[in-house]
Enzyme design. Sequence first.
Site, mmCIF file in Angstrom:
data_model
loop_
_atom_site.group_PDB
_atom_site.id
_atom_site.type_symbol
_atom_site.label_atom_id
_atom_site.label_comp_id
_atom_site.label_asym_id
_atom_site.label_seq_id
_atom_site.Cartn_x
_atom_site.Cartn_y
_atom_site.Cartn_z
ATOM 1 N N TRP A 102 -9.617 -39.621 -17.602
ATOM 2 C CA TRP A 102 -10.045 -41.009 -17.369
ATOM 3 C C TRP A 102 -9.926 -41.387 -15.907
ATOM 4 O O TRP A 102 -10.786 -42.089 -15.376
ATOM 5 C CB TRP A 102 -9.308 -41.969 -18.294
ATOM 6 C CG TRP A 102 -9.775 -41.806 -19.705
ATOM 7 C CD1 TRP A 102 -9.035 -41.365 -20.766
ATOM 8 C CD2 TRP A 102 -11.109 -42.005 -20.219
ATOM 9 N NE1 TRP A 102 -9.827 -41.294 -21.892
ATOM 10 C CE2 TRP A 102 -11.099 -41.677 -21.594
ATOM 11 C CE3 TRP A 102 -12.315 -42.429 -19.646
ATOM 12 C CZ2 TRP A 102 -12.240 -41.760 -22.405
ATOM 13 C CZ3 TRP A 102 -13.448 -42.511 -20.455
ATOM 14 C CH2 TRP A 102 -13.401 -42.176 -21.808
ATOM 15 N N ASP A 172 -5.927 -49.183 -15.547
ATOM 16 C CA ASP A 172 -6.687 -49.017 -16.787
ATOM 17 C C ASP A 172 -5.654 -48.791 -17.891
ATOM 18 O O ASP A 172 -5.049 -47.727 -17.986
ATOM 19 C CB ASP A 172 -7.631 -47.815 -16.655
ATOM 20 C CG ASP A 172 -8.382 -47.509 -17.959
ATOM 21 O OD1 ASP A 172 -8.145 -48.197 -18.973
ATOM 22 O OD2 ASP A 172 -9.202 -46.573 -17.942
ATOM 23 N N LYS A 196 -8.819 -49.296 -28.787
ATOM 24 C CA LYS A 196 -7.702 -48.392 -29.023
ATOM 25 C C LYS A 196 -6.560 -49.144 -29.706
ATOM 26 O O LYS A 196 -6.056 -48.730 -30.718
ATOM 27 C CB LYS A 196 -7.204 -47.782 -27.705
ATOM 28 C CG LYS A 196 -8.309 -47.246 -26.791
ATOM 29 C CD LYS A 196 -8.932 -45.960 -27.282
ATOM 30 C CE LYS A 196 -10.216 -45.550 -26.583
ATOM 31 N NZ LYS A 196 -10.169 -45.331 -25.165
HETATM 32 C C1 LIG Z 1 -11.313 -44.968 -24.176
HETATM 33 C C2 LIG Z 1 -10.977 -45.101 -22.747
HETATM 34 C C3 LIG Z 1 -11.951 -45.426 -21.795
HETATM 35 C C4 LIG Z 1 -13.412 -45.597 -22.149
HETATM 36 O O1 LIG Z 1 -13.684 -46.833 -22.673
HETATM 37 P P1 LIG Z 1 -15.178 -47.278 -23.024
HETATM 38 O O2 LIG Z 1 -14.970 -48.395 -23.958
HETATM 39 O O3 LIG Z 1 -15.877 -46.109 -23.653
HETATM 40 O O4 LIG Z 1 -15.840 -47.700 -21.779
HETATM 41 C C5 LIG Z 1 -11.554 -45.538 -20.469
HETATM 42 N N1 LIG Z 1 -10.271 -45.371 -20.105
HETATM 43 C C6 LIG Z 1 -9.314 -45.050 -21.001
HETATM 44 C C7 LIG Z 1 -7.907 -44.860 -20.537
HETATM 45 C C8 LIG Z 1 -9.631 -44.904 -22.343
HETATM 46 O O5 LIG Z 1 -8.682 -44.588 -23.239
#
Ligand SMILES: *Cc1c(COP(=O)(O)O)cnc(C)c1O
Length: 360
Positions: A102, A172, A196
């Site tokens: 990521w 993030d 998530k």
């Molecule tokens: C799942 C995830 C993403 C991607 O998210 P999207 O909704 O597909 O844009 C980005 N960063 C992390 C840490 C994730 O777990």
Amino acid sequence: MTRAINFSAGPALLPEEVLRQAADEMLDWHGSGMGVMEMSHRGKEFIKIHAEAEADLKELMAIPANYKVLFLQGGAIAENAIVPMNMLRGHGVADYINTGEWSKKSIKEAGKYCKVNVAASSEDRAFTYIPPRDSWKLSADAAYVHICSNETIGGLEYHWVPDTGSVPLVADMSSHIMSRPVDVAKYGLIYAGAQKNIGPAGLTLVIVRDDLIGKALPITPSAFDYKQQAESDSMLNTPPTYAIYIAGLVFKWLKKQGGLAQIERHNIAKAALLYDYLDQSAFFGSPVAKADRSRMNVPFKLKDESLDGAFLKGAEERGMVQLKGHRAVGGMRASIYNAMPLEGVRQLVQYMKEFEARHA
Ligand SMILES: *Cc1c(COP(=O)(O)O)cnc(C)c1O
């Protein structure tokens, strides 16, 4: 009806209570004669749903008054572009810490908008650790420092908050937001996709310190300009109303569990059950450095990879689904977000013990 024991990394399981309440309210929300999906986002019913969700989130995360909470769309991947568009504020460079899949995506996208300085990386050891703060080579004039505070694929989590001085820290937090208390004041900006640990896909949460907004690049789409969205209560465009409603129910569920300190205790216990088993097993193993292991996403490997298929098949027969690891790392991965009960993890460990006894 049988519910699976769902270890999906995302979109992921939701508390059963929340799904039941949503089902009950599907056709008629609180006597309004409308389902939430059918309501105007500007009507009094939805305004109330939105305001309550925001208030509960602020309470749960103890968000200081000088932070804006935005309910946006586009997911964390869109934020990879939206963050530099809003946060460069006249700077030409941003610092990024590379801890896995990521982070790599964030770095690549930010490179379209500014010079990216990768200040530290754990690529040398296949992203199995978090580079210690004293190894970071930060730029003199960075707009911000970006981390992925929980790497969903590699299973790494920051259990500390990096000190970046007066340079805003951007995180993030998609895959561990609300799994533990966070000192929001230590961050300039936090973003997370909802799917998530919060609710359905389609909602993106942004929490940003208010002095950092208002200097977006002129090319920034209005719907992605934090200042414009903050001024219109995240309703510059039609927000993802149903996802906000479900997130609001999850926030109420979290409050009933006793809030984030309580949910953290629960998450520590679940993760310990699984890691303790992995650490004493000669058959299974965790690739991640102990100090940096994620409580939410637990990748693990069978020492004999030829048994992977049999392991997954046996798990499915016991109602345990989505345990296959991400293709980037292989092996298995159990995602054990807030809504996963301890009993789900206990059943997984029990199955692993039986499988080990049969095949070792
Ligand atoms: C799942 C995830 C993403 C991607 O998210 P999207 O909704 O597909 O844009 C980005 N960063 C992390 C840490 C994730 O777990």
